[in-house]
Design a protein around this motif. Structure first.
Motif, PDB file in Angstrom:
ATOM      1  N   ASP A 281      39.811  25.417  38.490  1.00 49.41           N
ATOM      2  CA  ASP A 281      40.196  26.828  38.636  1.00 49.41           C
ATOM      3  C   ASP A 281      39.152  27.652  39.377  1.00 49.41           C
ATOM      4  OD1 ASP A 281      38.155  27.254  36.821  1.00 49.41           O
ATOM      5  OD2 ASP A 281      39.435  28.023  35.225  1.00 49.41           O
ATOM      6  N   GLY A 282      38.160  26.963  39.977  1.00 53.33           N
ATOM      7  CA  GLY A 282      37.144  27.672  40.755  1.00 53.33           C
ATOM      8  C   GLY A 282      36.212  28.516  39.924  1.00 53.33           C
TER       9      GLY A 282
ATOM     10  N   ILE B 151      32.613  28.340  43.318  1.00 50.91           N
ATOM     11  CA  ILE B 151      33.765  27.425  43.378  1.00 50.91           C
ATOM     12  C   ILE B 151      33.277  25.986  43.486  1.00 50.91           C
ATOM     13  CG2 ILE B 151      35.829  26.801  44.683  1.00 50.91           C
ATOM     14  CD1 ILE B 151      36.048  29.718  45.550  1.00 50.91           C
TER      15      ILE B 151
ATOM     16  N   ILE C 203      40.815  31.991  44.633  1.00 57.71           N
ATOM     17  CA  ILE C 203      40.057  31.008  45.416  1.00 57.71           C
ATOM     18  C   ILE C 203      40.359  31.154  46.905  1.00 57.71           C
ATOM     19  CG2 ILE C 203      39.841  28.530  45.893  1.00 57.71           C
ATOM     20  CD1 ILE C 203      40.398  28.141  42.820  1.00 57.71           C
TER      21      ILE C 203
ATOM     22  N   ALA D 271      44.615  31.821  39.745  1.00 59.33           N
ATOM     23  CA  ALA D 271      43.334  31.194  40.069  1.00 59.33           C
ATOM     24  C   ALA D 271      43.288  30.784  41.531  1.00 59.33           C
ATOM     25  CB  ALA D 271      43.092  29.984  39.163  1.00 59.33           C
ATOM     26  N   LEU D 272      44.357  30.154  42.001  1.00 61.54           N
ATOM     27  CA  LEU D 272      44.387  29.729  43.399  1.00 61.54           C
ATOM     28  C   LEU D 272      44.375  30.935  44.335  1.00 61.54           C
ATOM     29  CD1 LEU D 272      44.501  27.434  45.419  1.00 61.54           C
ATOM     30  CD2 LEU D 272      46.988  27.454  45.230  1.00 61.54           C
TER      31      LEU D 272
ATOM     32  N   GLY E 187      44.977  26.893  39.715  1.00 62.81           N
ATOM     33  CA  GLY E 187      43.898  26.335  40.508  1.00 62.81           C
ATOM     34  C   GLY E 187      44.427  25.316  41.487  1.00 62.81           C
TER      35      GLY E 187
END
Length: 596
Positions: A437-438, A245, A228, A224-225, A445
């Motif tokens: 988690d956007g 986001i 993003i 997730a990150l 996230g």
């Protein structure tokens, strides 16, 4: 010679080069020391540049950026993004930061402090007229301030970046996809936190089905990150402050199950980073430059140091290699007086005027000399009162004491002599305990801050307003103390330093400056010294680091003394007289220094 992590394990078997916009990032197989308590570190000597950060993977990212031709600001961005991944408990894009930059001629300060949403007021943390319990406020949507880190970094990069913005996210994106090894510190933080498990996304990501923290040595990926950060690399800070986001961030805050917050998409879109005038203060042969309000760091540090300079010299400030009780008494009493002024006067300068319309009046030598006269052979204890450094337009109440936590610090000097000191935060460990988690639907996230709990929960005391109360759009008072030091004669850069640690940041940084200037210590020796703090009440000595005679002697002076862990995370880079650099990393954390 390239200096590579002499205190961590390095393996070349997993090196995977990733190229983006001319910057090739090589994934190192490195991890912090196993111990999460106190690990002796050697100090590091470099010739041309140095990067100091709280985790070796983050330090390495900054090192590679500078090797590729990046600036100090470029390296700071890369370091910051990796720290968010490997040290999520301390900082991230869901929080704020203060960055000080020296370009070889001018010092600029960039303010990315979080702000209160427009819909809140001074009753935010009151329930039936009484302040909430601190952790009830922290682990909630109420505590989340509008994040400012990305907007601030984007502003600094536009002025001082050398590599493309997109390239600086390559290390963090790569590590988020490929995974990193869970350190002892991260494991311990997860295991010891009772609130993070209550967030469904965080529980699924950081814990087993049985609720046990991820084990040391386990490989953790954060898809997730990664997604993003890819959006931010492409679209800049707008990717966080607008669009899907941003919608996810606001939804996480507003849908908190017990205490939802009031943040809106308009709050995110309207956030503005600020450039503020640095506070630079003469301190004998040095000029110490720090962050102005809403940080209380520089003003309080320099009040402590200024008062000490007006007191009789202690014959033996060090005994058996640690600060003596006689020196500690002076230091702690000066801290009491400085914190009394801090609690009365310092808040967001867009909402609160400085005494006499000039913050520098709090540091005037005549004022500090008068304050120093209040320090006697016995402690004043909790009776320390604020002074009157200048005419006060409005009479404020002193803020009642409440906890402060968190943060991570980065210090960098690049090959051109440009320097960064940046302290970055989500406040408490794991912030508000809300993982976002956007809107990706993927595991992982980033964590949202609980920075609004740095405001006073109590807006009034005895009918008088507290300067640091909650107001719409206001920035909460901070203790973050990124610091750059210069020679008064000639203006040459001497050092970049700072620390995490909540309100104790002030003590950690002040004591380090004294060790560097007065006690002839190098950067690592200064960081190895044990800590002692007071926020105005009891005195806390770092557990197991002082002889029993120190506690007894302080008690005889009237101090209420106990021991506790005082886990600073100091990073210091000092330019030596011949021009070479020497860096130190706090033995209480996982950090290292790298450079050439």
């Amino acid at each position: 010679m390239t200096l590579r992590l002499s205190s961590v394990a390095v393996s070349l078997s997993l090196i995977i080069p990733v190229t983006a916009l001319g910057f090739t990032y090589t994934t190192p197989s490195i991890s912090p020391e196993v111990d999460s308590g106190y690990t002796e570190k050697p100090g590091w000597e470099m010739q041309t540049f140095a990067v100091a950060a709280a985790n070796p993977l983050a330090t390495d990212a900054g090192y590679q950026v500078i090797e590729a031709g990046g600036s100090a600001v470029d390296a700071a961005i890369a370091v910051k993004m990796v720290l968010m991944l490997v040290e999520p408990q301390s900082s991230g894009i869901g929080g704020g930061a203060f960055l000080m930059h020296y370009d070889g001629d001018e010092v600029k300060t960039y303010d990315g402090r979080e702000t209160a949403p427009d819909a809140v007021d001074e009753t935010l943390f009151l329930e039936d007229g009484e302040p909430l319990e601190f952790m009830e406020a922290v682990a909630s949507g109420l505590s989340v301030g509008v994040p400012g880190t990305l907007k601030m970094l984007e502003m600094a990069h536009a002025e001082h970046g050398a590599l493309a913005w997109e390239a600086l996210f390559t290390p963090a994106i790569t590590l988020a996809k490929q995974g990193f090894v869970v350190s002892q510190r991260l494991h311990a933080s997860l295991a010891n936190d009772r609130y993070l498990r209550e967030d469904p996304l965080a529980r699924q990501f950081y814990y087993t089905e049985e609720g046990e923290a991820l084990e040391v040595g386990e490989t953790l990926r954060n898809p997730a990150l990664a997604e993003i950060l890819e959006a931010i690399a492409e679209k800049g800070s707008d990717a966080l402050h607008q669009g899907s986001i941003a919608e996810d961030l606001v939804a996480r805050v507003q849908s908190h199950p017990s205490r939802p917050g009031a943040m809106t998409l308009a709050d995110l879109e309207d956030y503005e980073a600020k450039v503020r005038e640095p506070l630079c203060t003469a301190w004998q042969q040095w000029e110490v430059c720090g962050f102005p309000p809403p940080s209380s760091g520089h003003l309080t540090i320099m009040q402590i140091l200024g008062m000490l300079d007006h007191l009789p010299l202690v014959e033996a400030p060090l005994e058996a290699g640690v600060p003596s009780a006689a020196w500690l008494h002076q230091f702690l009493e000066a801290s009491r007086l400085a914190f009394a002024d801090r609690g009365r006067y310092i808040a967001d300068p867009d909402y609160v005027s400085a005494p006499g319309e000039d913050w520098a009046l709090m540091l005037h030598p005549d004022y500090l000399a008068l304050r120093a006269e209040l320090i006697e052979s016995q402690t004043m204890g909790s009776e320390a009162e604020p002074g009157r450094p200048g005419e006060v337009i409005m009479t404020w109440a002193s803020q009642p004491q409440q906890p402060e936590y968190g943060t991570s610090h980065i210090s960098i000097i690049d090959v051109e002599g440009r320097a960064v000191a940046m302290t970055t935060t989500i406040e408490q460990a794991f912030g508000s305990r809300i993982l976002a988690d956007g809107g990706t639907g993927l595991p992982g996230g980033y964590l949202l801050n609980n920075e609004l709990t740095d405001f006073s929960f109590t807006p009034q005391v005895d009918g008088l307003l507290v300067a640091n109360r909650v107001e719409p759009g206001k920035r909460p008072r901070s203790s973050m103390s990124p610091t750059l030091v210069f020679e008064r004669d000639g203006g040459d850069l001497v050092a970049s330093l700072g620390s995490p640690g909540g309100a104790a940041i002030i003590h950690y940084t002040a004591r380090t400056l004294i060790a560097l200037r007065d006690w002839g210590m190098n950067a690592q020796q200064a960081l190895d010294l044990p800590h002692a703090i007071t926020l105005g009440g009891p005195v806390y000595l770092e557990e197991g680091r002082f002889p029993e005679t120190t506690r007894i002697s302080l008690s005889e002076r009237g101090h209420e003394v106990s021991e506790r862990e005082l886990t600073s995370g100091l990073q210091v880079i000092v330019r030596q007289p011949e021009g070479e650099l020497f860096g130190g990393a706090d033995p209480r954390r996982e950090g290292v220094v790298m450079g050439e």
